[in-house]
Design a protein around this motif. Structure first.
Motif, PDB file in Angstrom:
ATOM      1  N   MET A 225      26.280  45.508  40.243  1.00 17.67           N
ATOM      2  CA  MET A 225      26.429  44.982  38.868  1.00 17.67           C
ATOM      3  C   MET A 225      27.789  44.442  38.359  1.00 17.67           C
ATOM      4  N   ASP A 226      28.851  44.702  39.458  1.00 19.97           N
ATOM      5  CA  ASP A 226      30.150  44.230  39.199  1.00 19.97           C
ATOM      6  C   ASP A 226      30.269  42.773  38.914  1.00 19.97           C
ATOM      7  N   LEU A 227      30.445  42.195  37.704  1.00 18.46           N
ATOM      8  CA  LEU A 227      30.573  40.722  37.650  1.00 18.46           C
ATOM      9  C   LEU A 227      31.704  40.223  38.142  1.00 18.46           C
ATOM     10  N   GLY A 228      32.880  40.870  38.601  1.00 22.76           N
ATOM     11  CA  GLY A 228      33.995  40.518  39.073  1.00 22.76           C
ATOM     12  C   GLY A 228      33.635  39.773  40.353  1.00 22.76           C
ATOM     13  N   LYS A 229      32.612  40.607  41.296  1.00 20.88           N
ATOM     14  CA  LYS A 229      32.347  39.958  42.308  1.00 20.88           C
ATOM     15  C   LYS A 229      31.587  38.454  42.229  1.00 20.88           C
ATOM     16  N   TYR A 230      30.841  38.434  41.237  1.00 24.13           N
ATOM     17  CA  TYR A 230      29.907  37.213  41.003  1.00 24.13           C
ATOM     18  C   TYR A 230      30.902  36.056  40.700  1.00 24.13           C
ATOM     19  N   LYS A 231      32.179  36.432  39.908  1.00 22.64           N
ATOM     20  CA  LYS A 231      33.077  35.362  39.629  1.00 22.64           C
ATOM     21  C   LYS A 231      33.636  34.858  40.632  1.00 22.64           C
ATOM     22  N   LYS A 232      34.123  35.655  41.602  1.00 20.21           N
ATOM     23  CA  LYS A 232      34.860  35.249  42.781  1.00 20.21           C
ATOM     24  C   LYS A 232      33.770  34.379  43.488  1.00 20.21           C
ATOM     25  N   ALA A 233      32.479  34.831  43.656  1.00 20.48           N
ATOM     26  CA  ALA A 233      31.794  33.951  44.528  1.00 20.48           C
ATOM     27  C   ALA A 233      31.516  32.726  43.865  1.00 20.48           C
ATOM     28  N   ASN A 234      31.365  32.695  42.286  1.00 18.74           N
ATOM     29  CA  ASN A 234      31.183  31.410  41.753  1.00 18.74           C
ATOM     30  C   ASN A 234      32.070  30.271  42.191  1.00 18.74           C
ATOM     31  N   ALA A 235      33.311  30.829  42.347  1.00 18.28           N
ATOM     32  CA  ALA A 235      34.574  30.051  42.393  1.00 18.28           C
ATOM     33  C   ALA A 235      34.420  29.232  43.744  1.00 18.28           C
ATOM     34  N   LYS A 236      33.541  29.843  44.675  1.00 22.76           N
ATOM     35  CA  LYS A 236      33.451  29.262  45.889  1.00 22.76           C
ATOM     36  C   LYS A 236      31.836  28.582  46.080  1.00 22.76           C
ATOM     37  N   ASP A 237      31.235  28.394  45.033  1.00 19.02           N
ATOM     38  CA  ASP A 237      29.895  27.964  44.973  1.00 19.02           C
ATOM     39  C   ASP A 237      29.030  28.646  45.928  1.00 19.02           C
ATOM     40  N   SER A 238      29.335  30.246  45.883  1.00 20.39           N
ATOM     41  CA  SER A 238      28.830  31.053  46.701  1.00 20.39           C
ATOM     42  C   SER A 238      27.944  32.365  45.724  1.00 20.39           C
ATOM     43  N   SER A 239      27.433  33.069  46.588  1.00 19.63           N
ATOM     44  CA  SER A 239      26.912  34.478  45.900  1.00 19.63           C
ATOM     45  C   SER A 239      27.624  35.766  46.738  1.00 19.63           C
ATOM     46  N   PRO A 240      27.832  36.759  45.946  1.00 20.28           N
ATOM     47  CA  PRO A 240      27.978  37.732  46.362  1.00 20.28           C
ATOM     48  C   PRO A 240      26.939  38.513  47.549  1.00 20.28           C
TER      49      PRO A 240
END
Ligand SMILES: Cc1ncc(COP(=O)(O)O)c(C=O)c1O
Length: 382
Positions: A225-240
């Motif tokens: 549930m760590d949204l930081g991971k989702y933010k990082k992945a979003n920046a690369k059009d990806s998902s954690p």
């Protein structure tokens, strides 16, 4: 009759055939370049739907998962939070805050009534030491059909200056105008099986810069549930983690459909369906549970006493294969709820109202005027 079920509940909501066909595609690798393009398009579409430049993160959770993530990423144990409680889902926010050891203050109103915005103002103005870390609100309280005055409560939060505003928009996003950036909403949680017109399985959290700053100080342990991971992945059009690939295809199609319809038209359609449902109930002599000035555009709750609300719900399901929602907790048997959220047209509503008329007649309509419902709904839709 087989395969003729009609959903008129506030979630899961009906799914368009175009979306169902997208769901049926063969999945592809979630790390592939082709899937990155799908994520990129979805992320743009989500920003459009949320009327925001903020990050909108997609998690493989239900709406409650999005709510929990929206809380534990930006707050810490012992934080003082004000939670609006006037129904089942406001109560759920308070339960989550309590489960995570926050100093939880409920600002309650009777189920069926909107939250009193003045109570928020008073508490926030009295908090000169800036101890209140967040104000947490259910915008559309699905259990009662009440739309809380988020805009006014948010103004009081902004006057306070420190507290975050955290919003459950599970049944208002895509049904009511929520200009997230204009209002400066910090955390907005929603779920796929509602205004998004796709099946359950995805939760969304929209996060402001102010909330990301609070994230840096949040003390809760978390991993999935760590949204930081989702933010990082979003920046690369990806998902954690592995996303529900087929549901994402469905979301891509649904967002395209929504963009073709246009936000203004979507909101106007929900307003029209709300007006028509309420006009029909009034014309039939059925009592509306939520007041006119605080009516959810996703769901209309009706109190049909002396007829048992469950009898109406069960009869309409058995005889006409239409699913209406019942009352929750102490409201079971007292109210039933007509969902008009997402992929619902004027025709769907008129069908539901005419079957409601027939059901009320069958159950004994001494106190009611069942033949007036369709007429009033049609006039409201015209
Ligand atoms: C206003 C509101 N909040 C939260 C939820 C919880 O969502 P879920 O059941 O997807 O966890 C719902 C579901 O109906 C809802 O209507």
């Amino acid at each position: 009759m087989e395969d003729k079920h009609m959903l008129m509940i506030p979630g899961p909501t009906p799914v368009p055939e175009k979306v169902l066909l997208s769901l049926a595609k063969h999945p592809i690798g979630h790390r592939s370049g082709d899937f990155s393009k799908v994520i990129a398009e979805i992320n743009q579409g989500l920003k459009w739907l949320h009327q925001t430049k903020n990050e909108v993160l997609s998690l493989t959770v239900s709406g409650t998962g999005a709510m929990e993530a929206g809380m534990i990423n930006f707050l810490s144990p012992g934080d003082r939070v004000l939670v609006g409680v006037n129904g089942k889902f406001g109560d759920r926010w308070a339960q989550i805050a309590e489960a995570f050891g926050m100093k939880t203050e409920r600002i309650s109103a009777e189920w069926g009534q909107p939250l009193d915005t003045e109570e928020f103002r008073t508490k926030l103005e009295a908090d000169t030491n800036k101890e209140i870390k967040a104000v947490i609100i259910t915008h559309s309280e699905t259990s009662t059909g009440v739309l809380n005055d988020l805009e006014t409560i948010n103004k009081h939060v902004k006057a306070h200056g420190e507290a975050l505003i955290i919003v459950d928009a599970v049944t208002s996003l895509g049904a009511y105008n929520i200009p997230i950036d204009d209002w400066g909403l910090d955390v907005v949680a929603s779920g796929s099986q509602k205004g998004y017109m796709i099946p359950p399985g995805l939760g969304f959290v929209c996060v402001s810069d102010k909330a990301w700053a609070a994230y840096e100080n949040s003390k809760y342990p978390r991993f999935y549930m760590d949204l930081g991971k989702y933010k990082k992945a979003n920046a690369k059009d990806s998902s954690p983690f592995t996303p529900p690939v087929n549901l994402m295809y469905g979301l891509q199609t649904a967002l395209q459909m929504m963009q073709r319809e246009g936000l203004e038209n979507i909101f106007a359609r929900h307003q029209r369906l709300t007006k028509a449902s309420r006009a029909a109930a009034k014309a039939m002599g059925l009592k509306l549970f939520a007041p006119d000035n605080a009516a959810s555009t996703a769901v209309t709750a009706i109190e049909p006493a002396p007829i048992d609300a469950e009898k109406i719900r069960v009869n309409i399901r058995k005889k006409y294969d239409i699913a209406l929602a019942g009352g929750q907790d102490h409201l079971k048997g007292k109210i039933f709820r007509i969902g008009h959220l997402g992929f619902v047209s004027d025709r769907d509503l008129l069908t539901a109202i005419s079957c409601l008329e027939a059901t009320v007649i069958e159950l004994g309509a001494d106190n009611f005027d069942p033949k007036a419902g369709v007429k009033a709904a049609a006039a409201a839709l015209a």
